[in-house]
Design a protein around this motif. Structure first.
Motif, short mmCIF file in Angstrom:
data_model
loop_
_atom_site.label_atom_id
_atom_site.label_comp_id
_atom_site.label_asym_id
_atom_site.label_seq_id
_atom_site.Cartn_x
_atom_site.Cartn_y
_atom_site.Cartn_z
N ILE A 118 -107.55 16.88 -79.19
CA ILE A 118 -107.79 16.90 -77.74
C ILE A 118 -106.79 17.80 -77.01
O ILE A 118 -107.21 18.62 -76.18
CB ILE A 118 -107.80 15.47 -77.17
N PRO A 119 -105.48 17.73 -77.31
CA PRO A 119 -104.56 18.64 -76.61
C PRO A 119 -104.89 20.12 -76.85
O PRO A 119 -104.85 20.93 -75.92
CB PRO A 119 -103.18 18.28 -77.19
N LEU A 120 -105.24 20.44 -78.08
CA LEU A 120 -105.60 21.83 -78.39
C LEU A 120 -106.88 22.22 -77.65
O LEU A 120 -106.99 23.33 -77.11
CB LEU A 120 -105.76 22.01 -79.89
N LEU A 123 -107.96 21.01 -74.83
CA LEU A 123 -107.62 21.19 -73.42
C LEU A 123 -106.91 22.51 -73.17
O LEU A 123 -107.14 23.17 -72.15
CB LEU A 123 -106.75 20.02 -72.93
N LEU A 124 -106.07 22.92 -74.12
CA LEU A 124 -105.40 24.21 -74.01
C LEU A 124 -106.42 25.34 -74.04
O LEU A 124 -106.35 26.28 -73.22
CB LEU A 124 -104.38 24.36 -75.15
#
Length: 171
Positions: A2-4, A6-7
C-alpha cells in the motif's frame, strides 16, 4: 504494497494529473483506435475470435498449433482429476475471459507483433491441460508423432517469424 502504491499514485498525479493514468491516453500511435469505446474496448465479435485463433494474420493456433492440445487436455483433466475440477474451471474461465477481453478490442491483433500479444498472459493457464494431453498421447506411437508434428510446427512458425522480425524504416 500500500505505501508503494500510494507513492506511485502521488507520482502519477503530479505528472499526469490522475492517480491511475492509462498509457494509451498518451500514445501517439493508433489514436483513432484508442478513442473507440473505452481504450479500444467495445464488444467481442466472431471475426475477432477467429482472428485470435485461426486467422493467418495473427491466429495463435496457426502460430503454435500444439496449443490445440488444450482442448483434449481439458477433457482428460476433467475425467481424471475429479478432485481438481474447481482448478479446471478456474483455468477455463481465465482462458475464456482473456479471449473475450481481447476479442472486445478493435485492436485485437496487438499492433506490430508476430502473434496476438495480448493473449500472452493466458498461456500459463493453458499449460496444465496441455500436460494432461501429453500424458495421454506420449505413450502411444501415433500420439508421439502427433505431438512431435505439432511442437515442431510451432517451433518452426515462431522461429521463422522471430528471425524475420519487424523491419522499421530509419528515422
Amino acid at each position: 504494497g500500500i505505501p508503494l502504491g500510494l507513492l506511485f499514485a502521488a507520482y502519477n498525479f503530479a505528472v499526469f494529473e490522475t492517480p491511475m493514468p492509462v498509457g494509451y491516453n498518451y500514445s501517439i500511435n493508433w489514436q483513432e483506435e484508442h478513442e473507440t469505446g473505452f481504450m479500444s474496448l467495445t464488444q467481442p465479435t466472431l471475426e475477432r475470435y477467429y482472428g485470435l485463433t485461426f486467422s493467418p494474420v495473427r491466429g495463435m493456433f496457426l502460430l503454435s498449433p500444439f496449443l490445440l492440445l488444450v482442448f483434449p487436455g481439458l477433457y482428460w483433466m476433467w475425467r481424471q482429476r475429479k478432485d481438481q475440477r474447481d482448478v479446471l474451471l478456474v483455468i477455463a474461465l481465465c482462458v475464456f475471459a482473456l479471449f473475450t477481453f481481447n476479442a472486445s478490442s478493435i485492436m485485437w491483433w496487438g499492433g506490430h507483433t508476430v502473434g496476438p500479444r495480448y493473449l500472452v498472459p493466458m498461456l500459463p493457464f493453458m499449460v496444465m491441460p496441455v500436460i494432461f494431453a501429453f500424458n495421454r498421447l506420449l505413450p502411444l506411437l501415433w500420439g508421439r508423432l502427433l505431438t512431435i508434428i505439432l511442437v515442431a510446427a510451432s517451433i518452426f512458425a515462431v522461429g521463422a517469424l522471430t528471425i524475420a522480425g519487424q523491419s522499421w524504416p530509419p528515422i
